[in-house]
Design a protein around this motif. Sequence first.
Motif, short mmCIF file in Angstrom:
data_model
loop_
_atom_site.label_atom_id
_atom_site.label_comp_id
_atom_site.label_asym_id
_atom_site.label_seq_id
_atom_site.Cartn_x
_atom_site.Cartn_y
_atom_site.Cartn_z
N LEU A 1 50.03 -41.49 54.28
CA LEU A 1 49.90 -40.34 54.43
C LEU A 1 50.59 -39.42 53.63
CD1 LEU A 1 51.13 -40.63 58.54
CD2 LEU A 1 48.87 -40.51 57.66
N ALA A 2 51.91 -39.96 53.27
CA ALA A 2 52.04 -39.13 51.68
C ALA A 2 50.89 -38.85 51.16
CB ALA A 2 53.74 -39.27 51.32
N ARG A 3 49.58 -39.88 50.95
CA ARG A 3 49.18 -39.69 49.52
C ARG A 3 47.92 -39.10 50.20
NH1 ARG A 3 48.08 -45.97 48.43
NH2 ARG A 3 46.04 -45.84 48.98
N GLY A 4 48.10 -38.18 51.31
CA GLY A 4 47.18 -37.81 51.84
C GLY A 4 46.17 -38.35 52.64
N GLU A 5 46.08 -39.57 52.59
CA GLU A 5 44.89 -40.58 54.14
C GLU A 5 45.41 -39.73 55.23
OE1 GLU A 5 44.37 -44.49 52.70
OE2 GLU A 5 45.10 -44.23 50.75
N LYS A 6 44.45 -40.01 55.99
CA LYS A 6 43.98 -39.47 57.55
C LYS A 6 43.81 -40.69 58.28
CE LYS A 6 45.73 -35.73 57.00
NZ LYS A 6 47.20 -34.81 56.48
N MET B 1 44.43 -48.60 56.96
CA MET B 1 46.13 -48.91 56.72
C MET B 1 45.51 -50.24 56.04
SD MET B 1 49.00 -48.34 59.01
CE MET B 1 50.18 -49.84 59.11
N PHE B 2 46.77 -51.20 56.14
CA PHE B 2 47.25 -52.74 55.30
C PHE B 2 46.78 -53.62 56.55
CE2 PHE B 2 47.98 -51.20 51.49
CZ PHE B 2 49.03 -50.40 51.69
N ASP B 3 46.02 -54.49 56.42
CA ASP B 3 45.36 -55.13 57.72
C ASP B 3 45.86 -56.55 58.07
OD1 ASP B 3 43.06 -53.27 58.54
OD2 ASP B 3 41.17 -54.54 57.42
N ALA B 4 45.97 -56.84 56.77
CA ALA B 4 47.35 -58.22 56.14
C ALA B 4 48.06 -58.18 56.74
CB ALA B 4 47.01 -58.84 54.73
N LEU B 5 49.46 -57.10 56.80
CA LEU B 5 50.72 -56.59 57.45
C LEU B 5 50.41 -56.67 58.76
CD1 LEU B 5 53.45 -56.23 56.64
CD2 LEU B 5 52.90 -53.34 55.82
N THR B 6 49.50 -55.58 58.79
CA THR B 6 49.30 -56.08 60.66
C THR B 6 49.22 -57.12 60.97
OG1 THR B 6 48.58 -53.27 60.11
CG2 THR B 6 47.81 -54.66 62.47
N LEU B 7 48.18 -58.01 61.03
CA LEU B 7 47.75 -58.69 61.28
C LEU B 7 49.33 -59.66 61.37
CD1 LEU B 7 45.90 -60.96 62.48
CD2 LEU B 7 45.46 -61.74 60.19
N ALA B 8 50.28 -59.92 60.28
CA ALA B 8 51.41 -60.60 59.68
C ALA B 8 52.49 -60.23 61.12
CB ALA B 8 52.47 -60.98 58.12
N THR B 9 52.69 -58.81 61.57
CA THR B 9 53.45 -58.32 62.01
C THR B 9 52.64 -58.99 63.57
OG1 THR B 9 53.44 -56.97 60.40
CG2 THR B 9 54.50 -56.17 62.58
N GLU C 1 42.28 -42.21 62.05
CA GLU C 1 40.78 -41.16 62.92
C GLU C 1 41.04 -40.75 63.91
OE1 GLU C 1 37.58 -44.52 64.36
OE2 GLU C 1 37.32 -44.06 62.08
N GLN C 2 42.58 -41.17 64.14
CA GLN C 2 42.38 -40.97 65.56
C GLN C 2 43.89 -39.54 65.46
OE1 GLN C 2 42.98 -43.40 69.13
NE2 GLN C 2 40.81 -45.23 67.99
N GLY C 3 44.37 -39.78 64.69
CA GLY C 3 45.30 -37.95 64.31
C GLY C 3 46.01 -39.00 63.84
N THR C 4 47.64 -37.83 63.12
CA THR C 4 48.52 -37.94 62.25
C THR C 4 49.42 -38.50 63.29
OG1 THR C 4 47.57 -37.06 60.39
CG2 THR C 4 49.98 -37.87 60.85
N THR C 5 49.87 -37.14 64.82
CA THR C 5 50.63 -37.69 65.31
C THR C 5 50.52 -38.76 65.96
OG1 THR C 5 51.25 -35.24 65.28
CG2 THR C 5 52.35 -36.19 67.11
N ILE C 6 49.90 -39.59 66.27
CA ILE C 6 49.54 -40.11 67.37
C ILE C 6 50.03 -41.53 66.58
CG2 ILE C 6 47.48 -41.10 67.72
CD1 ILE C 6 47.53 -40.93 70.71
N TYR D 1 46.21 -50.54 64.15
CA TYR D 1 44.77 -50.35 63.96
C TYR D 1 43.52 -49.78 64.28
CZ TYR D 1 41.03 -53.58 62.44
OH TYR D 1 39.53 -53.63 60.91
N ASP D 2 43.52 -49.78 65.85
CA ASP D 2 42.59 -48.78 66.01
C ASP D 2 42.76 -47.44 65.69
OD1 ASP D 2 41.29 -51.14 67.82
OD2 ASP D 2 41.77 -50.81 69.01
N ILE D 3 43.37 -46.60 65.84
CA ILE D 3 44.37 -45.60 65.71
C ILE D 3 44.07 -45.07 63.98
CG2 ILE D 3 45.98 -43.69 65.01
CD1 ILE D 3 47.27 -45.10 67.81
N TRP D 4 44.26 -46.69 63.09
CA TRP D 4 43.78 -46.09 61.76
C TRP D 4 42.23 -45.91 61.40
CZ3 TRP D 4 46.70 -43.90 58.23
CH2 TRP D 4 46.30 -44.06 57.48
N GLY D 5 41.49 -46.13 62.04
CA GLY D 5 40.39 -46.71 62.47
C GLY D 5 39.35 -48.09 61.71
N GLY D 6 40.15 -48.93 62.14
CA GLY D 6 39.58 -50.01 61.57
C GLY D 6 38.68 -50.68 63.10
#
Length: 119
Positions: free
Chosen positions: A56-61, A1-9, A63-68, A114-119
């Motif tokens: 998600l709409a672009r097809g990226e998944k 995902m966007f690391d900078a956005l996650t960090l800023a938030t 690492e730990q599941g879309t639902t969570i 960040y962890d769920i996405w695979g960071g």
Amino acid sequence: MFDALTLATGVAALLLAAWCGWAAYRDQPTKDWHFIGMAVVTVLALVQLVAGIVLLARGEKPEQGTTIFVAYLLGSFACIPAAGFMSLAERSKWGSVTVAAGGVVLAVLEVRLYDIWGG
């Protein structure tokens, strides 16, 4: 995902938590300026929600599941508004404590996203 956005938030959420924690320490309820800060953090969470859905709409998944991942995205978006509404119900220092706790919770949710996405 966007690391900078996650960090800023996450950083903005912690700054909001510190600001409202300081207000609670001084026995003050949340004020208009605090709600402006909550709006800024909520907009960051909204941008992150939209960015996550686009990925998600672009097809990226994740690492730990879309639902969570989607559940954490929605939870992080709803965290600060929920704390803000609860602080309106409690117009004492405990309203500020509620928003401060919401900021800390949002920062933890950002780390988990960040962890769920695979960071």
